[in-house]
Design an enzyme around this catalytic site. Structure first.
Site: not given
Ligand code: PEP
Ligand code: MG
Length: 685
Positions: A293, A532, A556, A603
C-alpha cells in the site's frame, strides 16, 4: 559577573561527551554559567546538555563564558580550565570512537515510482506509534505531571541498566552515549518544558513530551555540523523511550517542518496519510514491494520511492544526506561529491512525470476494434479526490476507505465519514464512486494490542467488519446517507465465499431498515464483492448471483493464489503477476461475472500497468480502475490496440505453464504487434 573569551580547540568540538563533562563541572557551582557564541548565533546554559548542544560549537568556534553568582570566579576558572584541557578527552580515542562511517553507501531496492531526489534523512522509528492529544481536567494536571515524572524515573532506570551492560560488554568508551542519554533525561530543558506544557496547555503527558521533543529535534536537524546533527537521533531515542514508557506503545514521527526523505523499516499507509506531504520529498523503506500500500500511495501522490532496501534504516541517522533514485531503485547514503554532481545533473534534467502528460480525454476509451473500456480511479486519500477529474477518470472504481482511519485504533464518527463520502461522491460525478468497506486487520479497532501471528490470513477485511459490527454499521450508515447526495456503491473486501456476502448483506439490510424507520435521508446502494482470494475465485459463479458487481483485486489475488506476502521483499521474486494460475483466476472470475450479467472492475495494480491492461482487455475485461496518474498512459495504449489481437495473446498466455513462459510470450508478442507502444522497458523483464 565574570566573563572570559575562549575558542573550542578539541577536534570534535563541543560534542555530546564533552558537553556531558561540561555539565558535570558547571553543576558543581552555584553561579549561573552562560555560554554565548561570539557570532551571536546562540547562547546556552552550561548546566544543560541539550542547551549546550544547540550551540553547535565545532572546533574553532569562539565563545564567551559568563558566570554570575557567589562563586563566579571559581566557576569560570573551572570551566575555562576544562575547555583548555579539551574536556579531558584523549584526541585519538575520540576520533576512533566518534567517526561513524560516512563513506558513500549504495543500496539496491525496488523503485516503485518516478524521480530522483537529493535530500536529508528523517527516520521514522520502527514499530513506533502515534501520540495523540488529550485534554486533561484542571484537577488532574498534578497527576499527569506525576505520571510524566514516573516515566522519566523508569526511563532512567532502564538507561542505567543498559549503560552498565554496555560498559561490561563493550567497555567504557562505548557506554558514554548512555551518559548523554541520561543527561538528556534529567535536563530541565526537557523535563521542565514538558511539565510546563502539561499545565499550560492542559495536555496529556505523551503529547507534551512529543511537542517538546519535536521542538528540540527540529533545532538539531538544522545544525550545520554532521556530528552534532547526529545527536538529534540520540534525543529522538530518549523521547521515544519516554513515550513508550508513558503509553506502552511509543510515538511515531517528528513534526515535518522541513523537507525530508522519510526512511523507515516499513511505513504504514496511515503514517503517510498523517505526514505533512508538502515536506516529504521521497521515501525509502526496508520492506515493501510493488503492490504494498505504501508503494501504491507513493505512486498516487507522485512521491519518489524506493522500497525493499532490506537493511537500510539502521545505517542512517536523521540529517544524513541521501540520494533516492526511484528510476533505478538505488539509494545512496553519504553520496561522494562526484556522485552528487552526477545526480544533481540528473535532478535538474526534467524527469518526465506522469502528471505532465496532458489530459485532454475523459470517460471510457475505445479500442481500435470498437471495444469500450471504462477507466476509473483508485483513490486513497481525500487529498487525491481532485485527481479523478485531473486525469479524466470515469469516477472512482475503488475508494480504499480505511485511509480515513489515519489514527490506529481510531474510527471516525458517522458524521465525519458521511462528510468524506459526500465529498467523494461529488468528486466522482455521474460515474459514481465505489466505497470499499474498511479493509483493515487487527491493527485497528478495539483489539489494538492484540498482534496476530499471521495477519494476512487473520481477522482482516470482511472478517474484521463482521467481528466489529458497530464499526461496520457506522460505516454502512455513513455510506447510505451520503448516497442520497451522489452516486455511491459499496464493495465488501476479501470475501471468501457466499457466506461472507450474506452476513454482510444482512448487516446492510438492517441498517437500511433502521434508517428507514428513523426517517433519515439515505439511498440504497449497489453492493459488490472484492474477488481476491482463491476460494472466492473457485465459487465466483455462486457469489455472482448474490451481488450487483465484482471487483477483482489482483494485488491480493496474486498474494493469496501464489501464497506470497505482497509486502515481503524476501519473496518478491515469487510475486508473479503474470503467473498462469493468476491469469486463470482472472479469466474464471470474468466468465462468472459475464454469465451472471454483472459488471466486473479490475482494480489491482495490474490495471495501472499499460501492458497488463492490454492483456486484461484480451482476457475480457472492459472496466479498469487504477492509480489516477496512470490513466492517460493506459488510455493511450488501449486506444491503439485491438481487443481481437489482445485476445490472441491472452489465449497463448493461458496455455503455458510458468510465469517465465507467460512473460516471454508477452515480450515477443507485444514487440511484434505494437513495437512503438511497448519499448522493452515497458514489458516484463
Ligand atoms: C487488491 O488487492 O488488488 C486491491 C485492489 O486492494 P488492496 O491493494 O487495497 O488490497
Ligand atoms: Mg486487496
Amino acid at each position: 559577573m565574570a566573563e572570559r573569551r575562549i575558542q573550542v580547540t578539541s577536534r570534535l568540538g563541543l560534542h555530546a561527551r564533552a558537553a556531558a563533562n561540561l555539565v558535570r563541572v558547571a553543576s558543581q557551582f552555584q553561579s549561573s554559567l552562560t555560554i554565548r557564541r561570539l557570532d551571536g548565533n546562540a547562547q546556552a546554559d552550561a548546566k544543560s546538555i541539550l542547551s549546550i548542544l544547540t550551540l553547535a560549537a565545532s572546533r574553532g568556534t569562539d565563545l564567551t563564558i559568563i558566570a554570575s553568582g557567589s562563586d563566579e570566579e571559581e566557576a569560570l576558572n573551572a570551566v575555562v580550565d576544562l575547555f583548555s584541557r579539551n574536556f579531558d578527552e584523549p584526541e585519538k580515542a575520540d576520533s576512533e570512537q566518534f567517526s561513524r562511517a560516512t563513506m558513500e553507501l549504495r543500496c539496491k531496492g525496488l523503485g516503485v515510482s518516478q524521480g530522483i531526489v537529493i535530500g536529508r534523512v528523517l527516520r521514522l522509528q520502527e514499530g513506533a506509534r502515534n501520540v495523540y492529544r488529550a485534554e486533561i481536567a484542571e484537577a488532574d494536571l498534578e497527576r499527569e505531571r506525576r505520571r510524566f515524572r514516573a516515566a522519566v524515573r523508569l526511563s532512567r532506570r532502564q538507561l542505567e541498566a543498559i549503560k552498565d551492560r554496555a560498559e561490561k560488554e563493550l567497555g567504557r568508551g562505548h557506554a558514554y552515549i548512555f551518559d548523554a542519554h541520561l543527561l538528556f533525561l534529567q535536563d530541565a530543558k526537557l523535563t521542565r518544558d514538558v511539565e510546563d506544557y502539561i499545565v499550560k496547555e492542559r495536555s496529556n503527558a505523551e503529547w507534551a513530551a512529543k511537542v517538546v521533543g519535536d521542538r528540540l529535534l527540529s533545532i538539531y536537524t538544522q545544525i550545520n555540523d554532521e556530528y552534532l546533527r547526529e545527536r538529534g537521533s540520540d534525543i529522538e531515542d530518549v523521547i521515544q523511550r519516554l513515550l513508550s514508557n508513558l503509553t506502552g506503545e511509543g510515538p511515531k514521527y517528528p513534526n515535518l517542518s522541513e523537507d525530508a526523505v522519510i526512511v523507515s523499516t516499513e511505513l504504514l499507509p496511515s503514517t503517510i496519510a498523517e505526514l505533512n506531504l508538502n515536506h516529504v520529498k521521497a521515501i525509502a523503506t526496508d520492506a515493501g514491494g510493488w503492490t504494498s500500500h505504501m508503494a501504491i500511495i507513493a505512486r498516487g501522490l507522485g512521491l519518489t520511492a524506493v522500497v525493499g532496501l532490506r537493511n537500510f534504516y539502521h545505517r542512517t541517522r536523521t540529517g544524513d544526506q541521501v540520494i533516492v533514485d526511484a528510476r533505478a531503485g538505488d539509494v545512496i547514503l553519504h553520496p561522494a561529491t562526484e556522485t552528487l554532481e552526477q545526480y544533481r545533473f540528473a535532478v535538474h534534467e526534467p524527469v518526465p512525470t506522469v502528471r505532465e502528460v496532458s489530459v485532454e480525454e475523459f470517460g471510457p476509451v475505445v479500442t481500435r476494434d470498437g471495444v469500450q473500456i471504462s477507466l476509473r480511479a483508485n483513490v486513497e486519500l481525500p487529498t487525491e479526490f481532485h485527481a479523478v477529474r485531473d486525469f479524466g477518470a470515469c469516477g472512482v472504481g475503488l475508494f480504499r476507505s480505511e485511509f480515513l482511519l489515519s489514527r490506529p485504533g481510531l474510527i471516525g464518527s458517522e458524521t465525519e465519514q458521511y462528510e468524506a463520502y459526500k465529498l467523494l461522491a461529488e468528486a466522482a460525478g455521474d460515474y459514481g464512486a465505489i466505497v470499499r468497506l474498511f479493509d483493515v486487520g487487527g491493527e485497528f479497532g478495539p483489539d489494538l494490542k492484540e498482534r496476530e501471528r499471521n495477519p494476512a490470513l487473520g481477522l482482516r477485511a470482511v472478517r474484521f467488519n463482521l467481528h466489529n459490527k458497530q464499526i461496520m454499521r457506522t460505516q454502512v450508515r455513513a455510506i447510505l446517507r451520503a448516497a442520497a447526495a451522489g452516486n455511491l456503491s459499496l464493495v465488501i473486501p476479501m470475501v471468501a465465499d457466499v457466506a461472507d456476502v450474506r452476513m454482510s448483506r444482512q448487516v446492510i439490510a438492517e441498517e437500511v431498515e433502521r434508517l428507514t424507520s428513523g426517517n433519515t435521508t439515505f439511498a440504497e446502494v449497489q453492493v459488490g464483492a472484492m474477488i481476491e482470494v482463491p476460494s472466492a475465485v473457485l465459487t465466483a459463479e455462486k457469489i455472482a448471483r448474490e451481488v450487483d458487481f465484482f471487483e477483482l483485486g489482483t494485488n491480493d489475488l496474486v498474494q493469496y493464489t501464489l501464497a506470497v506476502d505482497r509486502g515481503n521483499d524476501k519473496v518478491a521474486e515469487w510475486f508473479r503477476t503474470l503467473h498462469p494460475a493468476v491469469l486463470y483466476g482472472i479469466s474464471r472470475t470474468l466468465q462468472a461475472a459475464k454469465d451472471a450479467q454483472i459488471p466486473l472492475i479490475v482494480c489491482g495494480e495490474m490495471a495501472s500497468t499499460p501492458a497488463y491492461a492490454v492483456l486484461l482487455g484480451g482476457l475480457g475485461t472492459t472496466d479498469l480502475s487504477m492509480t489516477p496518474a496512470m490513466i492517460p498512459r493506459v488510455r493511450n495504449v488501449l486506444s491503439q490496440v485491438t481487443i481481437a489481437e489482445a485476445r490472441d495473446v491472452a489465449l497463448k498466455c493461458l496455455a503455458v505453464a510458468t510465469a517465465d513462459e507467460v512473460e516471454e510470450i508477452v515480450r515477443i508478442e507485444f514487440k511484434a504487434r505494437w513495437p512503438e507502444l511497448f519499448p522493452p522497458s515497458a514489458l516484463p523483464k
